[in-house]
Motif scaffolding. Sequence first.
Motif, short mmCIF file in Angstrom:
data_model
loop_
_atom_site.label_atom_id
_atom_site.label_comp_id
_atom_site.label_asym_id
_atom_site.label_seq_id
_atom_site.Cartn_x
_atom_site.Cartn_y
_atom_site.Cartn_z
N SER A 177 -4.34 -0.03 -5.41
CA SER A 177 -3.69 -1.34 -5.47
C SER A 177 -4.81 -2.36 -5.31
CB SER A 177 -2.65 -1.47 -4.37
OG SER A 177 -2.05 -2.76 -4.45
N ILE A 178 -4.47 -3.61 -5.06
CA ILE A 178 -5.54 -4.61 -4.93
C ILE A 178 -6.28 -4.47 -3.61
CG2 ILE A 178 -4.56 -6.27 -6.56
CD1 ILE A 178 -3.48 -7.85 -4.18
N THR A 179 -5.71 -3.69 -2.67
CA THR A 179 -6.39 -3.35 -1.42
C THR A 179 -6.00 -1.93 -1.06
OG1 THR A 179 -4.53 -4.06 -0.08
CG2 THR A 179 -6.22 -5.74 -0.53
N THR A 234 -6.43 -16.83 -0.65
CA THR A 234 -6.77 -16.20 0.62
C THR A 234 -6.72 -14.69 0.41
OG1 THR A 234 -5.67 -18.01 1.76
CG2 THR A 234 -6.14 -16.03 3.06
N VAL A 235 -7.71 -14.00 0.96
CA VAL A 235 -7.69 -12.54 0.84
C VAL A 235 -6.42 -12.01 1.51
CG1 VAL A 235 -8.84 -10.40 1.52
CG2 VAL A 235 -10.18 -12.33 0.64
N PRO A 236 -5.62 -11.25 0.78
CA PRO A 236 -4.31 -10.84 1.31
C PRO A 236 -4.43 -9.71 2.35
CG PRO A 236 -4.67 -9.83 -0.83
CD PRO A 236 -5.86 -10.72 -0.58
N ARG A 237 -3.32 -9.43 2.98
CA ARG A 237 -3.25 -8.29 3.89
C ARG A 237 -3.47 -6.99 3.12
NH1 ARG A 237 2.45 -9.35 6.52
NH2 ARG A 237 2.73 -10.15 4.40
N GLU A 238 -3.92 -6.00 3.81
CA GLU A 238 -4.19 -4.72 3.17
C GLU A 238 -2.91 -3.89 3.12
OE1 GLU A 238 -7.69 -2.68 4.60
OE2 GLU A 238 -6.81 -0.73 4.11
N TRP A 239 -2.75 -3.20 2.03
CA TRP A 239 -1.52 -2.43 1.81
C TRP A 239 -1.86 -0.95 1.72
CZ3 TRP A 239 0.64 -0.09 -2.92
CH2 TRP A 239 2.02 0.22 -2.83
N ASN A 278 3.14 7.82 -8.37
CA ASN A 278 2.98 6.62 -7.55
C ASN A 278 3.46 5.33 -8.23
OD1 ASN A 278 0.75 5.78 -9.13
ND2 ASN A 278 -0.65 7.01 -7.85
N LEU A 279 3.75 5.38 -9.54
CA LEU A 279 4.35 4.19 -10.17
C LEU A 279 5.77 3.93 -9.66
CD1 LEU A 279 3.33 4.40 -13.96
CD2 LEU A 279 2.29 3.04 -12.14
N HIS A 280 6.40 4.97 -9.03
CA HIS A 280 7.79 4.80 -8.57
C HIS A 280 7.94 3.68 -7.56
CE1 HIS A 280 9.94 7.79 -10.74
NE2 HIS A 280 9.33 8.86 -10.22
N LEU A 281 6.88 3.39 -6.83
CA LEU A 281 7.00 2.37 -5.79
C LEU A 281 6.49 1.04 -6.31
CD1 LEU A 281 7.66 1.72 -2.81
CD2 LEU A 281 5.28 2.31 -2.27
N LEU A 282 7.31 0.00 -6.19
CA LEU A 282 6.85 -1.36 -6.48
C LEU A 282 5.60 -1.60 -5.66
CD1 LEU A 282 7.47 -4.29 -7.71
CD2 LEU A 282 8.53 -4.75 -5.48
N ASN A 283 4.49 -1.88 -6.33
CA ASN A 283 3.20 -2.03 -5.68
C ASN A 283 3.27 -3.22 -4.70
OD1 ASN A 283 0.18 -2.32 -5.41
ND2 ASN A 283 0.27 -0.69 -6.98
N TYR A 284 2.81 -2.99 -3.47
CA TYR A 284 2.85 -3.97 -2.37
C TYR A 284 4.23 -4.09 -1.74
CZ TYR A 284 -1.64 -5.95 -1.09
OH TYR A 284 -2.88 -6.12 -0.56
N SER A 285 5.06 -3.08 -1.90
CA SER A 285 6.37 -3.07 -1.22
C SER A 285 6.17 -3.10 0.30
CB SER A 285 7.15 -1.80 -1.57
OG SER A 285 7.72 -1.89 -2.85
N VAL A 286 6.97 -3.91 0.96
CA VAL A 286 6.94 -3.95 2.44
C VAL A 286 7.79 -2.79 2.97
CG1 VAL A 286 6.54 -6.43 2.52
CG2 VAL A 286 8.89 -5.54 2.49
N PRO A 287 7.60 -2.40 4.26
CA PRO A 287 8.34 -1.26 4.81
C PRO A 287 9.84 -1.56 4.88
CG PRO A 287 6.55 -1.95 6.28
CD PRO A 287 6.67 -3.00 5.24
N VAL A 288 10.60 -0.52 4.67
CA VAL A 288 12.04 -0.66 4.83
C VAL A 288 12.61 0.74 5.07
CG1 VAL A 288 12.45 -0.47 2.33
CG2 VAL A 288 14.17 -1.56 3.77
N HIS A 289 13.63 0.79 5.87
CA HIS A 289 14.36 2.04 6.05
C HIS A 289 15.80 1.70 6.35
CE1 HIS A 289 14.66 6.34 7.89
NE2 HIS A 289 15.40 6.17 6.80
N ARG A 290 16.63 1.79 5.34
CA ARG A 290 18.03 1.45 5.52
C ARG A 290 18.88 2.16 4.48
NH1 ARG A 290 18.48 -4.55 3.24
NH2 ARG A 290 20.62 -3.78 3.28
N LYS A 291 20.18 2.02 4.68
CA LYS A 291 21.11 2.55 3.70
C LYS A 291 21.83 1.39 3.03
CE LYS A 291 21.97 7.09 5.53
NZ LYS A 291 22.98 8.16 5.59
#
Lengths: 437, 437, 437
Positions: free
Chosen positions: B32-34, B66-71, B93-106
């Motif tokens: 990714s970018i980081t 600004t240099v972004p957070r690392e993913w 690895n294309l299955h995940l939207l690149n730079y997705s934030v964490p989530v765990h829900r239904k």
Amino acid sequence: MSGVRDLLERFDPAIGTTLHERIARLYPICRSITGDGVRETFGILQEEIPIEIREVPTGTPVFDWTVPREWNVHDAWVKNPAGEKVIDFREHNLHLLNYSVPVHRKMPLSELKEHLFTLPKQPDLIPYRTSYYRESWGFCLSHRRLQELEEGEYEIFVDTTLAAGSLTYGECFLPGETDREVLISCHSCHPSLCNDNLSGIAVCSALAASLEGVARRYSYRFLFIPGTIGSITWLALNEAVAGRIAHGLVAANLGDPGKFHYKKSRRGNAEIDRAVLLALRGSEHGVEEFVPFGYDERQYCSPGFDLPVGSLTRTPYGRYPQYHTSADDLVFVRPEALAGSLRLYLEVVNVLESNRRYLNLNPKCEPQLGRRGLYRTIGGDDHGRERELALLWVLNLSDGRHDLLDIAERSGMPFAAIQDAVRSLQDAELLREETTV
Amino acid sequence: MSGVRDLLERFDPAIGTTLHERIARLYPICRSITGDGVRETFGILQEEIPIEIREVPTGTPVFDWTVPREWNVHDAWVKNPAGEKVIDFREHNLHLLNYSVPVHRKMPLSELKEHLFTLPKQPDLIPYRTSYYRESWGFCLSHRRLQELEEGEYEIFVDTTLAAGSLTYGECFLPGETDREVLISCHSCHPSLCNDNLSGIAVCSALAASLEGVARRYSYRFLFIPGTIGSITWLALNEAVAGRIAHGLVAANLGDPGKFHYKKSRRGNAEIDRAVLLALRGSEHGVEEFVPFGYDERQYCSPGFDLPVGSLTRTPYGRYPQYHTSADDLVFVRPEALAGSLRLYLEVVNVLESNRRYLNLNPKCEPQLGRRGLYRTIGGDDHGRERELALLWVLNLSDGRHDLLDIAERSGMPFAAIQDAVRSLQDAELLREETTV
Amino acid sequence: MSGVRDLLERFDPAIGTTLHERIARLYPICRSITGDGVRETFGILQEEIPIEIREVPTGTPVFDWTVPREWNVHDAWVKNPAGEKVIDFREHNLHLLNYSVPVHRKMPLSELKEHLFTLPKQPDLIPYRTSYYRESWGFCLSHRRLQELEEGEYEIFVDTTLAAGSLTYGECFLPGETDREVLISCHSCHPSLCNDNLSGIAVCSALAASLEGVARRYSYRFLFIPGTIGSITWLALNEAVAGRIAHGLVAANLGDPGKFHYKKSRRGNAEIDRAVLLALRGSEHGVEEFVPFGYDERQYCSPGFDLPVGSLTRTPYGRYPQYHTSADDLVFVRPEALAGSLRLYLEVVNVLESNRRYLNLNPKCEPQLGRRGLYRTIGGDDHGRERELALLWVLNLSDGRHDLLDIAERSGMPFAAIQDAVRSLQDAELLREETTV
């Protein structure tokens, strides 16, 4: 005194026959880059034009080169085992490799063949070959004749001299109002080949003869020189003169029936380039950019000179099957082609002679041409329209920045129409020549 | 020491297989970018070339950015109501939207669908999507799989970290005789996509490895950077270096079977633009003017830098159906295409390395090439003609104003022929390099 | 206050009908280069726009010309031997040769024929003929009617006055923020001819009326003048004003159904030339270089002025069969063509009004458009792409050297899109106008 324009107006295409006759007279002479054949050729030209014959001694250093020894031929032949002359210089001077050194010996055919040149794809023609800068001897013949030669011992006789002497060239200088010069250069080193380049010699001498009789703005210098070593020699001995050359053309291949072809100067957009393209406008022709090979323009356009010299021919060298063969003969060059070439050179000279900048003396809005008799009086009538357009173009562009060549190019009108408009406007005191260039 | 020209002469197309193997090794890594995927990638490149791994801390201001957070990704999947993983990052690895934030829900399928991306017109392919600058999460999948999903409650698990860290890029610098630089830049931020841009990474690292072994006039700087933010970061931190960039190329899409395509620098007629067009001459290719979108040339060519940087690719981004999908895979990129791309880059570098101005030391008329063994001795013979033409072109145009690129362009001759002519003329002391540019 | 862009956005093609009605009202009036018909025409225009009527006395010297005597017609006819009026000015004002001097005599048909003008190839049409600068009289008629005339004695009655008076022209000046002017000039000297040039008069007066109501950067000067002598007179009396003309157009032939045609200014690449070509982009049209004949551009572009004035028409004069005949009537000119012409003139004015240089305030790399809401947030999504491209073009080329016309030309994007991008970037404080031109 009349001018170049008058030469054009009274041009008679019948001159083509005269040119062809002159070629016929020069055809049998064996020329080379030196030797008596060249002197004899210039002697004939002297009957018509004030050509001076220059002699530059063998050994004279000319830039990176040296003037070579002089070559003359007395006789040359090959006899077969039966003692018959099967190749004879007196039959056609192309038979002898130009600049062959003397030899008299016998050898078997197999060994002789290393000295024989033919054109297998043009089996009836004798090729033209030279060996100026490597000592050698040889004969050129038709492939068909070669195939007829039988095995056995041949006698070879080349009675030539290659000795200290001089390089001979012809120079015809016609002074003009200014010392800025137009150079017309043609190579005179080829033996019995008509289009390349007796055609150039004939057209150039006729051009010189014509220009001698009219008023000239430029001075004109005609050079009749051996290819390569001739232009190098002339440039080496005339560096100061070279600096006065304002425009120049290399003339060759002017008698074949092909369309005209112009190879631009190295500068690519010099006045000579534009003048030639203007003169060619309306007739089918070819144009190409400068390349550093070809005729003597390669010397005039070497980077240390970079003179505005192009090459104006009919079919360019090497692009017709007769080129450098015995088929480049008196049948191949045509009176009408020679006349057309002379006329084209006169057209180019006319543009150069007339091309000046003028100043519109009434630059704000148009002058009232009608009250000066230069414009139609009934609006909507279309007679004399072309003449009016030329007047308007000259007035509009005579702002001190555009010369007549610019006006002819931008308007698309014939140069003669532009010239006429200038004369009318000068008579009406609406235009004067811009002399502070 | 040998030079770039030697690399070309001993170039072996079999290197394409090596390049393809390197791509195969890098393919599974999630970049990714980081993030660590980039570090792992550069670690592999270090086996071949002296690439330095740079880390720029999150939050570093770089011009307007600004240099972004690392993913980093540990795991990510979606389970259907039956508890089966129907989308799995570990599968592709294309299955995940690149730079997705964490989530765990239904959530029900209807709600989930707002986070799912497909390509209805290419129903078998997984798209590549990113959300670098807006916090989001999502999954990409084939449209066919989407249609198979049944209604019900789905479990979503995205185990990523998006946190202070750094932006990682690779830099390989090869010093040359001068500190003027050639920049070769490729983006290294894409996950499992082969043509875009593992092909660029592979070609650039092979080019660096090749150049490391030969004498270099220019210094060479290879950048392996995330797209957009990477070039912005590099330029912000290296403004002084940017001023030394004499020529540059952005490398991408170099493994597909399409023809080459060159996008000119913003300047449009920079030396790099002309060098690439010369290298492409004779092969089918496309050319387009600069436009301010595309890859990192948009940053290098921003008006505050306006560097002479073009982009040399095979089929440009977005113009092949595999672009930014799972079909941009190891089958799509071809060993022979990769080898051809590397060779073309070497051809361009060869032109840049060799392009100088020379001075004809005998500028007035041609030198006598014959006595130096550089010219045919029998006039009319046509052997060795090409070599002679190259000599004449170099002599004629080496007036201090034309460089070899000019000569190759104007003559239409191959650059190698021009190079050879220069060498011959230097050996004959007829030419010297013009150093007072 | 609204601007020209707003005029375009709320442009209603129904205005074509209004324009056609105005032409219908002006059609019956007999105009010439002087006289009461012109005054009556301008009086009608005054109902709509603040046009000032200027009178320049007969005999006033204007450069090389003199303001002519004023011509007015009271009646004119020809009676056949039976005493019937066979040609009658009151039936159609084209019947009288414009500027005919008074005459009342009898003569045989054979003598009369020298004063009759017809169009044998268009036998049903009356031609338009003038004799401004040579005293004459005559009648124009259809060739068919001429052929019907029987031998015998005819009575000719031309009741005109040609006497000291004045040349009348209309001038409408709309001041703007600067005193740099846009000149719109149309000839108003033709009698009952609709396309040439009531169409120009109608479009110009509607354009003036529209511009009167909006903010203007430039000042606008509309001239309604007799052809040739009018522009010469105006230039002679307004040399200082001429120096403030930044852009100009000559308007004529704007109501026929043909495609648009632009004749460039003498300069050839003036801002007005580029603005018109931009406005014409995407619609079929013709373009030609300047030639020093045509309408009043020949005076504005005379070398002493060389103003940046082109001519924007539909079918150019002389290239439609109705030209200068009675067929150039109310049927030939169309409401929709008139509306389209007005709209095109507004497009051109919009470009001129908006064309400025801007400075990218973040010239090093792209600014982060996304955090300003100016960029897509999900990479790979293609919505709003056109708007983004316009932003990127404006940012990339706003280096102080390129104006909006440059950007529209180079990008190929619609001028309105470029204008919108400028507005967005100014709002985001990423761009400011470059005022130190």
